[in-house]
Design an enzyme around this catalytic site. Structure first.
Site, PDB file in Angstrom:
ATOM      1  N   ASP A 195      -3.051  -4.622  -5.845  1.00  0.00           N
ATOM      2  CA  ASP A 195      -2.311  -3.897  -4.771  1.00  0.00           C
ATOM      3  C   ASP A 195      -1.288  -3.400  -5.097  1.00  0.00           C
ATOM      4  O   ASP A 195       0.082  -3.903  -5.253  1.00  0.00           O
ATOM      5  CB  ASP A 195      -1.935  -5.163  -3.816  1.00  0.00           C
ATOM      6  CG  ASP A 195      -1.262  -4.739  -2.373  1.00  0.00           C
ATOM      7  OD1 ASP A 195      -1.198  -3.630  -2.204  1.00  0.00           O
ATOM      8  OD2 ASP A 195      -0.841  -5.468  -1.636  1.00  0.00           O
ATOM      9  N   ASP A 245      -0.890   2.557  -1.541  1.00  0.00           N
ATOM     10  CA  ASP A 245      -1.234   0.985  -1.302  1.00  0.00           C
ATOM     11  C   ASP A 245      -2.740   0.805  -1.526  1.00  0.00           C
ATOM     12  O   ASP A 245      -3.485   1.014  -0.694  1.00  0.00           O
ATOM     13  CB  ASP A 245      -0.886   0.612   0.192  1.00  0.00           C
ATOM     14  CG  ASP A 245      -1.000  -0.706   0.492  1.00  0.00           C
ATOM     15  OD1 ASP A 245      -1.184  -1.569  -0.706  1.00  0.00           O
ATOM     16  OD2 ASP A 245      -1.055  -1.088   1.512  1.00  0.00           O
TER      17      ASP A 245
END
Ligand SMILES: *[C@@H]1O[C@H](CO)[C@@H](O)[C@H](O)[C@H]1NC(C)=O
Length: 321
Positions: free
Chosen positions: A282, A85
């Site tokens: 992201d 992430d």
């Protein structure tokens, strides 16, 4: 609060990435500093790869919607799978403290020992809570953390420091004490359990694994990932594997997120006036979207165009600098 991850902002970036992929199939890499000279990315100053870590990535966009890597924590080491992430900084793993809402069986949870707890007054606790301060009643209180997701999921836990076993690309194994979250209260509103046992925080924030490796002076502050459309791929930390012929783009230094410089939406090859967009990269977001106003603007353009060419609508984002 710094450890909170805003899925709303972060997901904006994926659209950018997908459009970007037209030119750079599946690859993203980020460095805290711009290389002065593009040729410097070809530099291989040492004999072989020695200061980067390379991890095979499993997962896919569809049907899973996750990409993850395996990491070993503790002594003896135990392997956990982490959702990679780039949109958050604190790494956490499901933890038998005991746990409410953990999705993994109890023998697949991380089992914390007392000596690994980070105290509330320890600098690492400050880093996790930055720019706020941890709320300590007593100096030896434990360091709590909470991450709230925009989809109403949340993670509660306690900050710990334990040994990660990582293998350099030259084959040497290193055992490093890293700070991460032992998550013992999870709420997942979705219909499916996430496949990984935790999240690997790779953002620009000081609490991220990348920043921690950097602080040991082990790797340069560079990460990259190549994700295949067919599933799988790889993730690297350190600068040994930066592909040649990359196009570089400044990333905002003041943000924890990998935030693009202002971009403008081009539609049908023409500027639309929808500009000054900052887009977040992201890897932890499953899908891509624009914020409401930009979405409305793009939708209007698409609707107008669809009357003429129903099936072929192409729009692109370009950087302005
Ligand atoms: C591999 O790289 C690390 C980090 O630079 C170094 O400490 C280690 O000695 C290297 N190992 C070998 C076998 O070259």
């Amino acid at each position: 609060m710094d450890v909170k991850k805003s899925k709303a902002t972060v997901a904006l970036m994926m659209m950018f990435m997908m459009l970007f992929l037209v030119n750079f199939p599946g690859c993203f890499s980020a460095a805290s500093q711009q290389p002065n000279n593009k040729k410097s990315t070809h530099l291989k100053p040492h004999n072989g790869f020695h200061s980067s870590f390379l991890f095979p990535v499993t997962g896919n966009v569809y049907p899973l919607g996750y990409y993850s890597i395996s990491l070993s924590i503790g002594n003896p080491p135990k392997v956990f799978e982490f959702d990679i992430d780039t949109g958050s900084d604190l790494t956490w793993v499901q933890c038998d403290a005991p746990c409410t809402g953990c999705t993994k069986p109890i023998d697949h949870l991380y089992k914390p020992q007392k000596h690994i707890l980070v105290s509330c007054e320890h600098p690492s606790c400050g880093v996790v809570h930055f720019p706020e301060s941890p709320h300590c009643e007593k100096p030896d209180d434990q360091c709590d953390f909470e991450i709230d997701y925009v989809d109403h999921g949340s993670v509660l836990g306690v900050v710990v420091a334990d040994v990660f076993s990582l293998r350099f690309m030259n084959g040497s194994l290193i055992h490093l004490p890293l700070t991460f979250g032992c998550a013992y209260d999870l709420k997942n509103p979705g219909p499916y359990d996430p496949p990984a046992a935790g999240v690997l925080g790779l953002s620009n924030g000081k609490a991220s694994i990348l920043s921690q490796l950097r602080s040991f002076d082990l790797t340069r502050n560079v990460l990259g990932h190549c994700l295949s459309g067919k599933g799988g791929g790889f993730l690297f930390l350190g600068d040994d594997l930066v592909p040649s012929g990359m196009s570089w783009m400044p990333v905002s230094a003041n943000s924890k997120h990998y935030l693009s410089s202002p971009a403008e939406v081009f539609f049908d090859g023409k500027p639309t006036g929808i500009k000054d967009l900052k887009v977040v990269f992201d890897s932890g977001s499953s899908y891509t979207y624009f914020g409401f106003q930009v979405y409305e603007g793009v939708l209007t353009l698409v609707s107008k165009r669809v009357g003429v060419f129903p099936l072929r609508v192409i729009f692109k984002l370009f950087l302005r600098n």
